[in-house]
Write a protein that holds these residues in place. Structure first.
Motif, short mmCIF file in Angstrom:
data_model
loop_
_atom_site.label_atom_id
_atom_site.label_comp_id
_atom_site.label_asym_id
_atom_site.label_seq_id
_atom_site.Cartn_x
_atom_site.Cartn_y
_atom_site.Cartn_z
N THR A 40 36.00 45.98 34.37
CA THR A 40 34.78 45.95 35.16
C THR A 40 33.78 44.98 34.53
OG1 THR A 40 35.10 48.24 35.85
CG2 THR A 40 32.88 47.34 36.08
N LYS A 41 33.30 44.05 35.34
CA LYS A 41 32.31 43.05 34.93
C LYS A 41 32.76 42.19 33.74
CE LYS A 41 28.37 45.29 37.01
NZ LYS A 41 27.00 45.76 36.89
N ALA A 42 34.06 42.10 33.53
CA ALA A 42 34.58 41.24 32.46
C ALA A 42 34.34 39.78 32.82
CB ALA A 42 36.06 41.50 32.25
N GLN A 43 34.15 38.96 31.80
CA GLN A 43 33.94 37.52 31.95
C GLN A 43 35.27 36.82 31.69
OE1 GLN A 43 30.76 36.38 32.88
NE2 GLN A 43 30.46 38.57 33.11
N LEU A 44 35.96 36.40 32.75
CA LEU A 44 37.28 35.80 32.64
C LEU A 44 37.30 34.39 33.24
CD1 LEU A 44 39.03 39.08 33.63
CD2 LEU A 44 39.68 37.80 31.59
N GLN A 45 36.16 33.71 33.21
CA GLN A 45 36.10 32.37 33.77
C GLN A 45 37.09 31.47 33.04
OE1 GLN A 45 33.42 34.18 32.80
NE2 GLN A 45 31.59 33.62 33.94
N ARG A 46 37.87 30.72 33.83
CA ARG A 46 38.86 29.76 33.32
C ARG A 46 39.93 30.39 32.43
NH1 ARG A 46 37.41 24.30 34.38
NH2 ARG A 46 35.29 24.13 35.14
N ALA A 47 40.08 31.70 32.49
CA ALA A 47 41.12 32.37 31.70
C ALA A 47 42.50 32.04 32.27
CB ALA A 47 40.90 33.88 31.71
N GLY A 48 43.48 31.96 31.39
CA GLY A 48 44.87 31.73 31.80
C GLY A 48 45.61 33.04 31.85
N LEU A 49 45.81 33.55 33.05
CA LEU A 49 46.48 34.83 33.26
C LEU A 49 47.82 34.62 33.99
CD1 LEU A 49 43.15 36.38 34.26
CD2 LEU A 49 44.61 37.54 32.61
N TYR A 50 48.52 33.56 33.62
CA TYR A 50 49.80 33.25 34.25
C TYR A 50 50.77 34.41 34.05
CZ TYR A 50 48.03 28.46 33.98
OH TYR A 50 47.27 27.33 34.09
N ASN A 51 51.35 34.88 35.14
CA ASN A 51 52.37 35.92 35.10
C ASN A 51 51.88 37.20 34.40
OD1 ASN A 51 55.04 36.54 35.96
ND2 ASN A 51 55.70 36.51 33.84
N ALA A 52 50.58 37.42 34.35
CA ALA A 52 50.03 38.62 33.72
C ALA A 52 50.22 39.83 34.64
CB ALA A 52 48.55 38.44 33.42
N ASN A 53 50.38 41.00 34.04
CA ASN A 53 50.51 42.24 34.79
C ASN A 53 49.16 42.94 34.81
OD1 ASN A 53 51.07 44.73 35.87
ND2 ASN A 53 52.76 45.21 34.52
N LEU A 54 48.52 42.93 35.98
CA LEU A 54 47.22 43.57 36.18
C LEU A 54 47.33 44.66 37.24
CD1 LEU A 54 45.51 40.15 36.05
CD2 LEU A 54 44.65 42.05 34.69
N THR A 55 48.52 45.23 37.37
CA THR A 55 48.76 46.28 38.36
C THR A 55 47.78 47.43 38.15
OG1 THR A 55 51.11 45.73 38.41
CG2 THR A 55 50.49 47.86 39.31
N GLY A 56 47.06 47.78 39.21
CA GLY A 56 46.13 48.91 39.15
C GLY A 56 44.92 48.70 38.26
N ALA A 57 44.69 47.48 37.81
CA ALA A 57 43.53 47.21 36.95
C ALA A 57 42.24 47.27 37.75
CB ALA A 57 43.67 45.83 36.29
N ASN A 58 41.16 47.65 37.08
CA ASN A 58 39.85 47.67 37.71
C ASN A 58 39.10 46.41 37.29
OD1 ASN A 58 37.36 48.14 38.78
ND2 ASN A 58 37.04 50.13 37.82
N LEU A 59 38.94 45.50 38.24
CA LEU A 59 38.25 44.23 38.02
C LEU A 59 36.99 44.15 38.86
CD1 LEU A 59 41.64 42.50 38.09
CD2 LEU A 59 40.03 41.94 36.29
N THR A 60 36.37 45.30 39.13
CA THR A 60 35.16 45.35 39.92
C THR A 60 34.08 44.49 39.29
OG1 THR A 60 35.68 47.59 40.66
CG2 THR A 60 33.40 46.88 40.89
N GLY A 61 33.55 43.55 40.07
CA GLY A 61 32.48 42.69 39.60
C GLY A 61 32.87 41.70 38.52
N ALA A 62 34.16 41.54 38.28
CA ALA A 62 34.61 40.61 37.23
C ALA A 62 34.38 39.16 37.65
CB ALA A 62 36.09 40.83 36.93
#
Length: 141
Positions: A40-62
């Motif tokens: 939640t509200k994480a700062q992931l600008q320009r992050a490389g999440l290639y093939n990352a597993n974010l199943t069911g993750a909470n990225l509200t407002g990220a």
């Protein structure tokens, strides 16, 4: 987390981690397992999440502007109000994801699987959806 030009967390196991508000700008998270993580509200600008597993993750407002989520698994993830402007989600799996009020301006969703995604109020101006699976996408209440 201290500000750094990049953080290398390639292939890390961060299952159900609490990363609320974390500064992960420019982070290298290729193949990382963030399933069920709270971003939640994480700062992931320009992050490389290639093939990352974010199943069911909470990225509200990220903040995921210009992030690289190629082939990432975001099935059942909550991206309510997330900023994905210019993000590359080519081939990403977003089955059942919640993208209410998400900003996908100029995002690349080529070949993404959005089956059953909830996209009410999402901004899709300039988004590239070539070959995307959109069966059952909910755009209105």
């Amino acid at each position: 987390m201290a500000e750094a030009p990049f953080t290398a967390l390639t292939s890390e196991q961060l299952i159900a981690a609490n990363l609320t508000g974390a500064n992960l700008r420019y982070a290298h998270l290729t193949n990382a397992n963030l399933s069920g993580a709270n971003l939640t509200k994480a700062q992931l600008q320009r992050a490389g999440l290639y093939n990352a597993n974010l199943t069911g993750a909470n990225l509200t407002g990220a903040r995921l502007d210009i992030a690289f989520l190629v082939q990432a698994d975001l099935n059942q993830a909550n991206l309510t109000g997330a900023n994905l402007m210019g993000a590359n989600l080519e081939g990403a799996k977003l089955t059942g994801a919640i993208l209410r009020q998400a900003d996908l301006y100029k995002a690349n969703l080529t070949g993404a699987d959005l089956t059953g995604a909830v996209m009410i109020g999402a901004k899709l101006t300039g988004a590239k959806l070539t070959g995307a699976k959109v069966t059952g996408v909910k755009l209105r209440d």
